[in-house]
Motif scaffolding. Structure first.
Motif, PDB file in Angstrom:
ATOM      1  N   THR B 259       0.788  -1.365   0.048  1.00 26.25           N
ATOM      2  CA  THR B 259       0.511  -0.015  -0.072  1.00 26.25           C
ATOM      3  C   THR B 259       0.684   1.324   0.135  1.00 26.25           C
ATOM      4  O   THR B 259       0.633   2.049  -0.232  1.00 26.25           O
ATOM      5  CB  THR B 259      -1.127   0.071   1.468  1.00 26.25           C
ATOM      6  OG1 THR B 259      -0.217  -1.069   2.129  1.00 26.25           O
ATOM      7  CG2 THR B 259      -2.487  -0.616   1.050  1.00 26.25           C
ATOM      8  N   LEU B 260       2.016   1.571   0.750  1.00 29.00           N
ATOM      9  CA  LEU B 260       2.760   2.458   0.742  1.00 29.00           C
ATOM     10  C   LEU B 260       3.898   2.787  -0.775  1.00 29.00           C
ATOM     11  O   LEU B 260       3.737   3.605  -1.352  1.00 29.00           O
ATOM     12  CB  LEU B 260       4.234   2.182   2.061  1.00 29.00           C
ATOM     13  CG  LEU B 260       3.717   2.790   3.257  1.00 29.00           C
ATOM     14  CD1 LEU B 260       5.130   2.288   4.218  1.00 29.00           C
ATOM     15  CD2 LEU B 260       2.908   3.812   3.171  1.00 29.00           C
ATOM     16  N   THR B 263       0.617   3.746  -2.709  1.00 30.79           N
ATOM     17  CA  THR B 263       0.114   5.390  -3.087  1.00 30.79           C
ATOM     18  C   THR B 263       1.109   6.482  -2.983  1.00 30.79           C
ATOM     19  O   THR B 263       1.564   7.566  -3.769  1.00 30.79           O
ATOM     20  CB  THR B 263       0.204   5.657  -1.497  1.00 30.79           C
ATOM     21  OG1 THR B 263      -0.617   4.447  -0.936  1.00 30.79           O
ATOM     22  CG2 THR B 263      -0.291   6.452  -0.793  1.00 30.79           C
TER      23      THR B 263
ATOM     24  N   PHE C 134       5.353  12.908   3.652  1.00 32.72           N
ATOM     25  CA  PHE C 134       5.781  11.507   3.803  1.00 32.72           C
ATOM     26  C   PHE C 134       4.871  10.968   4.922  1.00 32.72           C
ATOM     27  O   PHE C 134       4.244   9.977   4.272  1.00 32.72           O
ATOM     28  CB  PHE C 134       7.219  11.747   3.785  1.00 32.72           C
ATOM     29  CG  PHE C 134       7.698  10.597   3.624  1.00 32.72           C
ATOM     30  CD1 PHE C 134       7.870  10.149   2.354  1.00 32.72           C
ATOM     31  CD2 PHE C 134       7.653   9.716   4.518  1.00 32.72           C
ATOM     32  CE1 PHE C 134       8.289   8.553   1.863  1.00 32.72           C
ATOM     33  CE2 PHE C 134       8.755   8.337   4.363  1.00 32.72           C
ATOM     34  CZ  PHE C 134       8.844   8.194   3.109  1.00 32.72           C
ATOM     35  N   ILE C 137       1.493  10.972   3.801  1.00 30.66           N
ATOM     36  CA  ILE C 137       0.639   9.707   2.562  1.00 30.66           C
ATOM     37  C   ILE C 137       1.043   8.544   3.121  1.00 30.66           C
ATOM     38  O   ILE C 137      -0.052   8.009   2.653  1.00 30.66           O
ATOM     39  CB  ILE C 137       1.699  10.129   1.696  1.00 30.66           C
ATOM     40  CG1 ILE C 137       1.104  11.940   0.561  1.00 30.66           C
ATOM     41  CG2 ILE C 137       1.501   9.443   0.511  1.00 30.66           C
ATOM     42  CD1 ILE C 137       2.212  11.800  -0.022  1.00 30.66           C
ATOM     43  N   GLY C 138       2.007   8.243   3.749  1.00 33.69           N
ATOM     44  CA  GLY C 138       2.064   6.914   4.187  1.00 33.69           C
ATOM     45  C   GLY C 138       0.874   6.310   5.695  1.00 33.69           C
ATOM     46  O   GLY C 138       0.774   5.734   4.763  1.00 33.69           O
ATOM     47  N   ALA C 141      -2.227   5.136   3.059  1.00 33.96           N
ATOM     48  CA  ALA C 141      -2.033   4.382   2.576  1.00 33.96           C
ATOM     49  C   ALA C 141      -2.100   3.036   3.466  1.00 33.96           C
ATOM     50  O   ALA C 141      -2.609   2.267   2.783  1.00 33.96           O
ATOM     51  CB  ALA C 141      -0.770   4.282   2.347  1.00 33.96           C
ATOM     52  N   VAL C 142      -1.604   2.901   4.722  1.00 35.88           N
ATOM     53  CA  VAL C 142      -1.264   1.864   5.740  1.00 35.88           C
ATOM     54  C   VAL C 142      -2.611   1.170   5.534  1.00 35.88           C
ATOM     55  O   VAL C 142      -3.523   1.566   6.409  1.00 35.88           O
ATOM     56  CB  VAL C 142      -0.684   2.214   6.863  1.00 35.88           C
ATOM     57  CG1 VAL C 142      -0.230   0.513   7.645  1.00 35.88           C
ATOM     58  CG2 VAL C 142       0.606   2.200   6.245  1.00 35.88           C
ATOM     59  N   PRO C 143      -3.647   0.138   5.659  1.00 36.63           N
ATOM     60  CA  PRO C 143      -4.700  -0.498   6.243  1.00 36.63           C
ATOM     61  C   PRO C 143      -4.849  -0.463   7.605  1.00 36.63           C
ATOM     62  O   PRO C 143      -4.021  -0.172   8.028  1.00 36.63           O
ATOM     63  CB  PRO C 143      -5.034  -2.264   5.327  1.00 36.63           C
ATOM     64  CG  PRO C 143      -4.025  -2.162   4.496  1.00 36.63           C
ATOM     65  CD  PRO C 143      -2.904  -0.997   5.001  1.00 36.63           C
ATOM     66  N   PHE C 145      -7.651  -1.596   8.925  1.00 38.96           N
ATOM     67  CA  PHE C 145      -7.228  -2.938   9.847  1.00 38.96           C
ATOM     68  C   PHE C 145      -5.471  -3.604  10.920  1.00 38.96           C
ATOM     69  O   PHE C 145      -5.183  -4.346  11.570  1.00 38.96           O
ATOM     70  CB  PHE C 145      -7.997  -4.058   9.345  1.00 38.96           C
ATOM     71  CG  PHE C 145      -7.073  -5.267   8.304  1.00 38.96           C
ATOM     72  CD1 PHE C 145      -7.633  -4.570   7.298  1.00 38.96           C
ATOM     73  CD2 PHE C 145      -6.737  -5.891   8.444  1.00 38.96           C
ATOM     74  CE1 PHE C 145      -7.193  -5.016   5.981  1.00 38.96           C
ATOM     75  CE2 PHE C 145      -6.578  -6.757   7.634  1.00 38.96           C
ATOM     76  CZ  PHE C 145      -6.273  -6.678   5.971  1.00 38.96           C
ATOM     77  N   VAL C 146      -5.102  -3.922   9.542  1.00 39.36           N
ATOM     78  CA  VAL C 146      -3.565  -3.709  10.018  1.00 39.36           C
ATOM     79  C   VAL C 146      -2.736  -2.907  11.220  1.00 39.36           C
ATOM     80  O   VAL C 146      -2.310  -3.159  11.958  1.00 39.36           O
ATOM     81  CB  VAL C 146      -2.271  -3.695   8.616  1.00 39.36           C
ATOM     82  CG1 VAL C 146      -0.300  -3.992   8.921  1.00 39.36           C
ATOM     83  CG2 VAL C 146      -2.992  -4.052   7.864  1.00 39.36           C
ATOM     84  N   LEU C 149      -4.380  -4.422  14.340  1.00 37.23           N
ATOM     85  CA  LEU C 149      -3.814  -5.769  15.111  1.00 37.23           C
ATOM     86  C   LEU C 149      -2.622  -5.418  15.264  1.00 37.23           C
ATOM     87  O   LEU C 149      -2.456  -5.674  16.432  1.00 37.23           O
ATOM     88  CB  LEU C 149      -3.515  -6.607  12.977  1.00 37.23           C
ATOM     89  CG  LEU C 149      -4.824  -7.262  12.697  1.00 37.23           C
ATOM     90  CD1 LEU C 149      -4.762  -7.709  11.484  1.00 37.23           C
ATOM     91  CD2 LEU C 149      -5.463  -8.342  14.032  1.00 37.23           C
ATOM     92  N   TYR C 150      -1.992  -4.686  14.689  1.00 36.23           N
ATOM     93  CA  TYR C 150       0.106  -4.089  15.266  1.00 36.23           C
ATOM     94  C   TYR C 150      -0.029  -3.233  16.487  1.00 36.23           C
ATOM     95  O   TYR C 150       0.524  -3.510  17.383  1.00 36.23           O
ATOM     96  CB  TYR C 150       0.619  -3.194  13.913  1.00 36.23           C
ATOM     97  CG  TYR C 150       1.150  -4.555  13.368  1.00 36.23           C
ATOM     98  CD1 TYR C 150       1.071  -5.697  12.901  1.00 36.23           C
ATOM     99  CD2 TYR C 150       2.117  -3.773  12.269  1.00 36.23           C
ATOM    100  CE1 TYR C 150       1.777  -5.682  11.679  1.00 36.23           C
ATOM    101  CE2 TYR C 150       3.171  -4.010  11.414  1.00 36.23           C
ATOM    102  CZ  TYR C 150       2.735  -5.681  10.739  1.00 36.23           C
ATOM    103  OH  TYR C 150       2.672  -6.631  10.336  1.00 36.23           O
ATOM    104  N   LEU C 152      -2.706  -3.790  18.614  1.00 37.26           N
ATOM    105  CA  LEU C 152      -3.497  -5.016  19.515  1.00 37.26           C
ATOM    106  C   LEU C 152      -2.340  -5.747  19.782  1.00 37.26           C
ATOM    107  O   LEU C 152      -1.972  -5.443  21.476  1.00 37.26           O
ATOM    108  CB  LEU C 152      -4.525  -5.041  18.796  1.00 37.26           C
ATOM    109  CG  LEU C 152      -4.771  -6.822  19.470  1.00 37.26           C
ATOM    110  CD1 LEU C 152      -5.724  -5.979  20.576  1.00 37.26           C
ATOM    111  CD2 LEU C 152      -5.318  -7.643  18.723  1.00 37.26           C
ATOM    112  N   SER C 251     -16.953   2.242   7.570  1.00 33.98           N
ATOM    113  CA  SER C 251     -16.419   0.637   7.021  1.00 33.98           C
ATOM    114  C   SER C 251     -14.976   0.266   8.013  1.00 33.98           C
ATOM    115  O   SER C 251     -14.904  -0.870   8.269  1.00 33.98           O
ATOM    116  CB  SER C 251     -15.887   0.583   5.648  1.00 33.98           C
ATOM    117  OG  SER C 251     -16.769   0.513   5.102  1.00 33.98           O
ATOM    118  N   PHE C 255     -13.589  -3.165  11.135  1.00 29.93           N
ATOM    119  CA  PHE C 255     -12.738  -3.904  11.357  1.00 29.93           C
ATOM    120  C   PHE C 255     -11.797  -3.563  12.610  1.00 29.93           C
ATOM    121  O   PHE C 255     -11.987  -4.920  13.528  1.00 29.93           O
ATOM    122  CB  PHE C 255     -11.848  -3.541  10.293  1.00 29.93           C
ATOM    123  CG  PHE C 255     -11.912  -4.381   8.855  1.00 29.93           C
ATOM    124  CD1 PHE C 255     -11.272  -5.652   8.572  1.00 29.93           C
ATOM    125  CD2 PHE C 255     -12.381  -3.338   7.945  1.00 29.93           C
ATOM    126  CE1 PHE C 255     -11.829  -5.942   7.580  1.00 29.93           C
ATOM    127  CE2 PHE C 255     -12.353  -4.258   6.658  1.00 29.93           C
ATOM    128  CZ  PHE C 255     -12.377  -5.025   6.815  1.00 29.93           C
TER     129      PHE C 255
END
Lengths: 530, 281, 314
Positions: B259-260, B263, C134, C137-138, C141-143, C145-146, C149-150, C152, C251, C255
């Motif tokens: 994803t990074l 993007t 930076f 945008i970063g 981008a990162v989902p 739910f990830v 999880l991280y 958690l 949405s 998650f």
């Protein structure tokens, strides 16, 4: 356990709210040394347990789930109840005495002085008569009618005593009807006043606890019954949280939000090794049975040799190791060890035999192997088991496609009343719950159940005959032989590969003393503080 | 070929884009050469070694069935890239056709299509996905349908707006007056003008699409086991989060990288080619 | 403007109706039977039939949809046959939980994102501006739910700083707050990036406008210009972005609610889809769709009020 439980237990209905009732030890366990919560909270006489779902019907006559029974058992009385401990047995509850005078007559005498709340008076033999006879009344459409299938009538002798009359002997009555769902006694007067049945809050209670609060998806609160005259119950309140998922419950326990919960088999070993502070981890044998079923009427599986090939291609030890974390033992049928009818061994060995499977397939006309669909419920343990079955069977040339189903879809797979899906059903990884009498499990595999719960479409006249006979057989050894033979017939048909009875690991805090059935299920009214 | 050179030159001087390109290259290369990169058969069970930690033998450890997590992560990149390519091009195609129909066609068609776009967009994606999965059952095809159904309206709406804007421009009006057919106008004049921005939006959509696939697989309603998807690896790991955290850690990393990468690359592409472009027109 | 509003609200209503019909038809081709789930395996065919009739599943599809819409118009979402409670009661209770989560997420994202954006705009094209860009945008981008999880894994399972699951005891605000931190962090993180970028862009535009330049010419200090004058204008696009963002937020809430086993509408929908609890699915999806459509309608209308060009576009 009733079979409905197997179904509901997996539906994710629960609002997984972990309520820190009484602010308990939660923060204290989670944040060692931070002292965010006062320690007095721990003295609170509130028992917090987790169950699989919300009670849906609180009328014992129309309830059919284990978690309804867990509530009902605490707020109503039965003549006899399961005895907490490691052996299946019963003890007196509302009855002062009870005896089987002959195969079809059971005489009982109630303890005097058990009262119903809300002014509905003392419990009498009339209430017993009403409670049991209504279950077989077609009007009530009770889902547990089968438990009382042989009931003729309950004859009242005097205020406290009466006779249960059966139209034919029924052995399972003592272990699966009287001390279980079918045994609850409700007030005749109150139930009739409520219109003959009720679904939500009962009009009155007679047990050591009463239902104080029903919050679907959040919790059910039981409180001490002020009118209870028996041994005082262990807690002021019992909070029951509906949490379907075991992993979630484990985290809830570790967070200090629960006092007792069943945990997952995959966590047992680690939790046993490193239990959370002040807790006890134990493992109990379970009554569930898991098996790989085959639809005998599917064109691909109509040849007995193909079914046998599948039986030989399923490797039980690797399923138990990978999906059940080595915690569960293999099953030989639907009766677990320790109960009448348990088979000591199977026809097909637990270990897979690829050469034999390949040979059978070749004989059946599939020298290059065969493609089959395996239906699996969308839950971690079944997906793991399904993948092991798939990977191992591939070595015998049986290529399986896994289809995942959520509970809604899964439980109608073999149901003829739900369209034509049963025709396409090939292999299914199935799991039913049971009760401490073989009759309970045996009832789902008769030919009358074909297309209802008998998804293998197994029709065997000898099985049906034995089923009828075993129901009434008074001789324990003969009965044992009959159920063994029935399971042997199932396995010999090739349509069943029994896998395991699972295991029930539980965890509880050392501030409580749980009262559990031999299979680890809670008998809440007998829980006490340490 | 000058513009390609210029593109790489610009990208080289755009550290973010360059970084993005490296990450994207990593993912695509691993998808292309997956079978050569894996150290084990990604579906082979090794039950004796289940839930083993990272080691020289299993770089990312093993999962609950003893499968090599590294090999599954590498093979998982194939699913991710495949889903991304297939769904984005399908959405693009459908969006392009419907969008041009809406933008150039009669007013009632425009209204009807617009309503379709807006309705589909008005469903919270994941609920829509869940509903669809229960209809079709979990499988890779279902995932594709879900993603296409939820992403094409964005393209459709964008194409429509652009088509309308272009359709009103003088040279098109003049062509129409000279009797040019619809196909000619759409194909020769409008399409080339909108395809550029569309591709940029599409490249920025890839991480979204990859996320939806992984999310569905994480919920257990995505690809069928034992196919390795990063989402299903995460799902496996979630059950063992307490004692074997590496499954979650290594299952999540490739998702973050992908994803990074896409993007950063997409953002740079946009900055280079079309700074005014906004995704949500 | 009034005409625009009417049209926009009309469209919103049509969208909701179409959405309901679409969903209803999808649900009804789904294999699986709610009656056997509700009643359990011991249900007789007659019992199932009775429940079907009670739920109205035996009637023609069109009749069901119309009667559902009619009831909805009267504010009745029907009964949940599992718990025998009104759907509306359950849905709105869960909705509260989700709204709290969504607001907390967006709240902290704004608290951090707006200053970051302003900072970037003021120090545009510096190294720190690039760094913020930076970062923005970063995190976009990162989902989520990830991230969930991280976080958690790190904060709840490994470090045990925060509770892993649940929403906390109702009424105990400290406890609820502690349960809120991780999920709100996971959902909000991406929004920090969105907001920072948006604020930066609109701030740059605003800072170039005449009256700001004039203010600068009067010698007002830069921070005062930025926070007292420019920000008021520059924040508008952010507000409208929030309108359209609700859908995406719901949405991602699904998650977060599943990962952290939190009650909420996303979890409710997921659970009720799985158990074929149609009345609940319908009620919950309807409410969240209405919420979504409502927020886009409001934000579109605000936009239209501010920018007359938008009005013509509909």
């Amino acid at each position: 356990m009733s079979k409905p439980n197997m179904q509901f237990s997996k539906i994710r209905l629960s609002r997984r709210s972990f309520l820190k009732a009484s602010a308990a030890s939660a923060g204290w366990l989670m944040l060692p040394g931070m002292g965010m919560y006062p320690s007095w909270a721990q003295d609170s006489r509130v028992l917090r347990v987790r169950d699989y779902g919300d009670p849906q019907s609180l009328d014992p006559g129309i309830a059919s789930n284990l978690y309804e029974e867990n509530v009902n058992a605490a707020v109503h009385n039965k003549l006899i109840a399961y005895k907490p401990g490691s052996k299946w047995a019963w003890q007196l509850e509302a009855a002062q005495s009870i005896e089987q005078v002959d195969p079809t007559h059971i005489k009982f005498v109630l303890k005097p002085g058990i009262t119903f709340t809300n002014g509905f008076g003392e419990m009498t033999a009339e209430d017993v008569k009403f409670s049991y006879e209504r279950i077989i009344d077609p009007e009530l459409k009770s889902p547990i009618k089968g438990d009382w299938a042989t009931l003729e009538s309950v004859d009242v002798t005097d205020k406290y005593s009466g006779v249960i009359v059966l139209n034919k002997p029924f052995q399972a009555l003592w272990m699966t009807t009287l001390p279980y769902m079918g045994g609850n006694i409700v007030s005749k007067k109150a139930t009739l006043a409520a219109g003959g049945k009720f679904s939500a809050m009962p009009p009155c209670f007679s047990g050591p606890y009463v239902i104080k609060e029903l919050e679907p998806k959040q919790r059910t609160v039981l409180a001490r019954n002020p009118e209870w005259k028996g041994d005082p119950p262990g807690f002021d309140e019992i909070h029951i949280f509906p949490i379907d998922d075991e992993k979630t419950a484990e985290m809830g326990f570790e967070a200090g939000d629960l006092d007792y919960t069943r945990i997952s088999m995959s966590s047992y070993k680690n939790m046993k090794k490193n239990p959370p502070e002040n807790s006890v981890v134990e493992k109990y044998p379970s009554l569930y049975y898991v098996w790989l079923g085959m639809n005998m009427e599917h064109p691909k599986l109509s040849d007995e040799r193909v079914r046998q090939a599948v039986q030989y291609a399923v490797d039980i030890p690797s399923i138990l190791e990978a999906a059940y974390d080595g915690v569960a033992d293999p099953a030989t049928g639907f009766v677990p060890p320790g109960l009448v009818g348990h088979r000591p061994d199977t026809l097909v060995p637990f270990k897979a035999d690829f050469a034999k499977a390949k040979q059978l397939l070749a004989e059946a006309g599939y020298p290059d192997g065969i493609d089959l669909d395996l239906e699996v419920r969308n839950k971690a343990v079944y997906i793991a088991a399904g993948q092991v079955i798939q990977a191992v069977a591939a070595q015998a040339g049986i290529r399986m496609t896994l289809n995942l189903h959520d509970s809604g879809s899964f439980w109608s797979l073999g149901d003829e009343s739900k369209g034509d899906r049963w025709k396409k059903l090939q292999l299914v990884l199935n799991r039913f719950s049971s009760a401490p009498d073989p009759h309970y499990a045996a009832q789902w595999f008769t030919k009358e159940q074909v297309g209802v719960w008998n998804w293998e479409r197994f029709k065997n006249p000898e099985y049906n005959q034995l089923y009828e006979k075993a129901m009434a057989e008074g001789d324990k050894d003969k009965r044992d032989q009959m159920y063994r033979r029935m399971q042997e017939l199932m396995e010999a048909s090739g349509a069943y590969r029994f896998i395991t009875h699972e295991a029930v690991p539980v965890i509880y805090t050392d501030r409580i003393v749980p009262a559990l059935r031999p299979d680890g299920m809670p008998l809440l009214r007998y829980f006490t503080t340490a | 070929m000058n513009w390609i050179k210029q593109f790489f030159f610009r990208l080289y001087h755009e550290p973010m884009g360059f970084f993005g390109m490296i990450l994207v290259a990593l993912v695509i290369l691993s998808a292309l050469f997956a079978p050569f990169l894996t150290t084990h058969d990604h579906n082979a069970l090794d039950i004796a070694n289940r839930l083993a930690g990272p080691s020289a033998e299993h770089w990312m450890g093993t999962d609950q069935l003893g499968r090599d997590v590294f090999s599954r992560v590498v093979m998982g990149s194939r699913i991710a890239v495949w889903v991304a390519l297939v769904t984005v091009s399908m959405s693009l195609g459908i969006g392009l056709v419907l969008g041009m129909m809406a933008g150039y066609g009669p007013k009632w068609l425009d209204a009807a299509l617009l309503l379709l776009f807006d309705t589909l967009r008005s469903f919270p994606t994941i609920m829509f996905a869940l509903a669809l999965v229960t209809v079709f059952g979990p499988s890779l095809q279902t995932v594709v349908i879900v993603i296409v159904a939820t992403t094409f309206p964005v393209y459709g709406r964008m194409v429509r707006t652009q088509t309308q804007a272009l359709g009103n421009q003088e040279f098109i009006v003049a062509e129409e007056a000279m009797g040019a057919g619809m196909v000619r106008i759409l194909g020769i004049h409008i399409l080339p003008n909108i395809v550029g921005p569309l591709f940029i939006v599409a490249s920025m959509d890839i991480p979204v699409v990859v996320t939806i696939e992984a999310g569905l697989s994480f919920l257990g309603v995505g690809v069928r086991p034992p196919t390795p998807s990063w989402g299903s690896i995460l799902n496996d790991g979630y059950a063992y989060i307490r004692n074997t955290p590496w499954i979650i850690i290594f299952g999540g990393l490739p998702l973050i990288v992908t994803t990074l990468g896409f993007t950063f690359l997409g953002e740079s592409l946009r900055d280079i080619f079309d700074p005014k472009l906004r995704r949500d027109l | 403007m009034l005409f625009y509003l009417l049209k926009r609200v009309g469209l919103a209503v049509v969208i909701v109706v179409v959405a309901v019909v679409l969903l209803y038809s999808m649900i009804h081709v789904v294999p699986g039977d709610p009656a056997s789930v509700i009643l359990g395996p011991r249900a007789t065919p007659e019992m199932k039939q009775e429940l079907h009739e009670l739920m109205g599943l035996d009637r023609p599809f069109v009749v069901q949809v119309v009667s559902f819409l009619g009831k909805v118009a009267r504010g009745d979402l029907g009964m949940d046959f599992f718990s025998q409670r009104p759907v509306a009661q359950i849905v709105f209770k869960q909705l509260d939980e989700t709204l709290v989560l969504v607001l907390a997420s967006i709240g902290w994202a704004m608290l951090l994102g707006i200053p970051l954006g302003c900072y970037s705009a003021v120090f545009r094209n510096t190294f720190s501006d690039k760094l913020v860009g930076f970062f923005s945008i970063g995190v976009i981008a990162v989902p989520s739910f990830v991230v969930a999880l991280y976080s958690l894994l790190l904060f709840a399972v490994t470090l045990k700083w925060l509770p892993a699951i649940g929403a906390g005891e109702s009424g105990q605000y400290m406890d609820q707050l502690r349960h809120l931190i991780l999920p709100a962090f996971a959902i909000g993180l991406g929004w920090v990036g969105y907001i920072a970028r948006l604020v930066r862009a609109s701030m740059l535009e605003v800072l170039n406008e005449n009256h700001i330049r004039r203010a600068r010419a009067f010698g007002l200090p830069e921070h005062m210009i930025v926070f007292q004058y420019a920000l008021k204008l520059a924040i508008l696009p952010t507000i409208t972005l929030l309108g359209t963002g609700i859908g995406r937020l719901i949405s991602s809430a699904v998650f977060a609610e599943i990962v952290f086993a939190r009650p909420g509408i996303g979890k409710l929908i997921f659970d009720s889809v799985v158990s074929r609890n149609y009345p609940l699915v319908m009620g919950a999806v309807l409410v969240s769709t209405v919420l979504f459509v409502l927020s886009t309608t409001v934000s579109d209308s605000v936009n239209a009020m501010l920018d007359p060009r938008v009005r013509e576009r509909l």
